[in-house]
Design an enzyme around this catalytic site. Structure first.
Site, PDB file in Angstrom:
ATOM      1  N   GLY A 124       0.840  -1.192   0.000  1.00  0.00           N
ATOM      2  CA  GLY A 124       0.000   0.000   0.000  1.00  0.00           C
ATOM      3  C   GLY A 124       0.875   1.241   0.000  1.00  0.00           C
ATOM      4  N   GLY A 125       0.627   2.141   0.904  1.00  0.00           N
ATOM      5  CA  GLY A 125       1.392   3.373   0.913  1.00  0.00           C
ATOM      6  C   GLY A 125       1.079   4.229  -0.300  1.00  0.00           C
ATOM      7  N   VAL A 145       6.974   9.536   5.305  1.00  0.00           N
ATOM      8  CA  VAL A 145       7.539  10.811   5.747  1.00  0.00           C
ATOM      9  C   VAL A 145       7.633  11.819   4.611  1.00  0.00           C
ATOM     10  CG1 VAL A 145       8.842   9.775   7.624  1.00  0.00           C
ATOM     11  CG2 VAL A 145       9.926  10.056   5.390  1.00  0.00           C
ATOM     12  N   ALA A 191       6.326  16.523   0.630  1.00  0.00           N
ATOM     13  CA  ALA A 191       6.392  17.553  -0.401  1.00  0.00           C
ATOM     14  C   ALA A 191       6.332  16.885  -1.761  1.00  0.00           C
ATOM     15  CB  ALA A 191       7.676  18.372  -0.262  1.00  0.00           C
ATOM     16  N   LYS A 230       2.685  24.572  -2.456  1.00  0.00           N
ATOM     17  CA  LYS A 230       4.145  24.628  -2.574  1.00  0.00           C
ATOM     18  C   LYS A 230       4.525  25.330  -3.869  1.00  0.00           C
ATOM     19  CE  LYS A 230       8.238  21.739  -3.285  1.00  0.00           C
ATOM     20  NZ  LYS A 230       8.762  20.377  -3.440  1.00  0.00           N
TER      21      LYS A 230
END
Length: 496
Positions: A13-14, A46, A49, A77
């Site tokens: 997943g992730g 983690v 961005a 951003k």
């Protein structure tokens, strides 16, 4: 599903896994897309961005921007502020903007350098998103004649569940289970996945999104790893979220060079992401951890988490019936937030090969592999550029990066720039010429000879043109809302 692979299995997943499942369920509806993941394993989670290409991915999926920002505590951003990279106390911006003409008599950077008027300010004041970032303002560009692009900051632990809901709504299936064995076919491909509880998962095409473990491509198929660590020696990262401090949100990432690496700062709506990427051959882990804690601008929200990694990629990322995406295919340190970009690039190319409904031939798979390998190399070169132009001598890392032998592709590009101001571009570039210019300019790295055609424009005319552009951009930005106000209005849409 109009594809030769009737059963597609995504392993892991992730972010990479659920990006893949969501994209496949959207682009190839009506078939079988099954994602296998285990809650026991967790995700890296983690990376907070992104790169502007994520907006094209969201457009493909039909993602509503306000919904996405709300679900992930996201912010906008405009680029990255680099602090202390060339020398301590100096800073510059790499933003997703426009510096006007890059060649010929009207080359903005060339005339700016030729005029050399202190009243003009730095070159980045000639770039709209740089001015916006410096003033903490944001407004989305119009689709017509836009002068800049933008990306997002977001909570990676919330992004995967956001995509998961979308993928499941569009027909993807999720199987909870830990893979304990992988059986092979006679031709060397993957046959079955065996789970810890005895269940078996079968597919025609397997997408390996298992992270650094590279469960299928690396472990089961034994595909060799191409190591980039002699060029990019960072191999560790401490990550630690901190409480949000202050009321205004910066619309940019910050990367601060330290003794043996660099620290990131990523503003989210509910907290601030902090981390320290470093080379363990030049600093020990405990010292690097302390350096990170000194960078926090608010109370820590937990203990720092250590990640170990190797920079590089698998020699091939598509082997037999296994395609590797994300960390399982390779990793380049997150200095320019390119991990999701590389997932998206590989995913888009793969879907293009699946759409005709016949299995891609050997030549097509070979071209896919060659293209992805080149893309890893192009991004690698761009990241190395940040290190090799430094004037710092205060640490072993910086001294080593100044003297190392560069990849031939990068050495040629630097030579072309030094000799004639040519911003040479290969195929499969991740960053355009304007991005390369931003780094050269920010590091004070200029051509040895100016283009003679710059003299076709009288110095006073060049100065007036630069002043007009600077003043015009400043006026446009002054009328924009603050980033915080724009974001607050955007995330309240549909909730009133």
């Amino acid at each position: 599903m109009n594809t030769a692979y009737k059963r597609i299995v995504v392993v892991g997943g992730g972010t990479a896994g659920w990006m893949t499942a969501a994209a496949l369920a959207t682009a190839l509806p009506g078939g079988s897309v099954e994602l296998v993941e285990s809650e026991e394993i967790g995700i890296v989670g983690v990376g907070e961005a992104s790169f502007p290409s994520i907006r094209a991915f969201h457009k493909l999926l039909g993602v509503d921007e306000a919904e996405f920002l709300r679900a992930t505590n996201g912010t906008y951003k405009l680029g990255i502020e680099f602090r202390d990279w060339r020398a301590q106390g100096e800073r510059y911006f790499h933003t997703f903007g426009d510096f006007g003409d890059l060649t010929g008599p009207h080359a903005l950077w060339g005339q700016h350098r030729r005029v050399n008027d202190a009243g003009l300010g730095a070159l980045h004041e000639q770039c709209l998103p740089s001015v916006m970032a410096g003033q903490g303002r944001f407004q989305a560009p119009s689709e017509h004649g836009k002068l800049f692009d933008y990306a997002y900051h977001f909570d990676a632990t919330l992004y995967a569940p956001f995509l998961r809901k979308l993928a499941l709504r569009r027909g993807a299936r999720r199987t909870e289970g830990r893979i304990v064995d992988v059986t092979r076919r006679a031709d060397g491909g993957v046959d079955q996945l065996k789970l810890a509880d005895g269940r078996v998962v079968e597919g025609d095409l397997y997408i390996d999104c298992s992270g650094f473990a590279s469960l299928l491509l690396g472990r089961a198929l034994g595909e060799p790893f191409v190591d980039f660590s002699h060029w990019l020696p960072a191999d560790r990262a401490w990550a630690c979220p901190a409480e949000r401090v202050g009321t205004e949100l910066a619309p940019y990432t910050r990367a601060t060079a330290l003794e043996a690496g660099w620290a990131w700062r990523i503003p989210l709506r509910n907290r601030t992401g902090h981390g320290h990427v470093f080379a363990s051959r030049y600093i020990d882990e405990d010292c690097a951890r302390e350096q990170l804690l000194r960078q926090l601008d608010g109370p820590a929200l937990g203990e720092p988490r250590l990640l170990r990694f190797a920079t590089g990629h698998r020699r091939r990322v598509w082997v037999r019936n296994v395609v590797s995406l994300g960390l399982s295919s390779g990793f380049l340190e997150p200095l320019e937030s390119t991990s999701i970009f590389l997932v998206q690039s590989g995913l888009g190319r793969m879907i293009d090969l699946l759409l005709p409904g016949v299995a891609p031939g050997e030549s097509q798979v070979a071209a896919y592999n060659a293209g992805m390998v080149r893309q890893f190399a192009r991004v690698r070169d761009f990241i190395i550029l940040h290190y090799c132009l430094t004037a710092r001598r205060d640490g072993k890392l910086w001294r080593a990066m100044m003297t190392m032998e560069l990849p031939e592709t990068l050495a040629f590009k630097i030579h072309a720039w030094r000799q004639s101001g040519t911003l040479y571009q290969y195929d499969e570039e991740g960053f355009d010429a304007t991005s390369w210019l931003a780094i050269h300019a920010g590091m004070g790295h200029w051509p040895e000879r100016a283009d003679p055609s710059l003299r076709d424009l009288a110095p006073d005319a060049a100065l007036r043109a630069l002043q007009r552009r600077r003043d015009s951009l400043a006026a446009v930005v002054a009328a924009m809302p603050t980033h915080d106000a724009y974001l607050r209005d955007m995330t309240q849409q549909g909730t009133r």
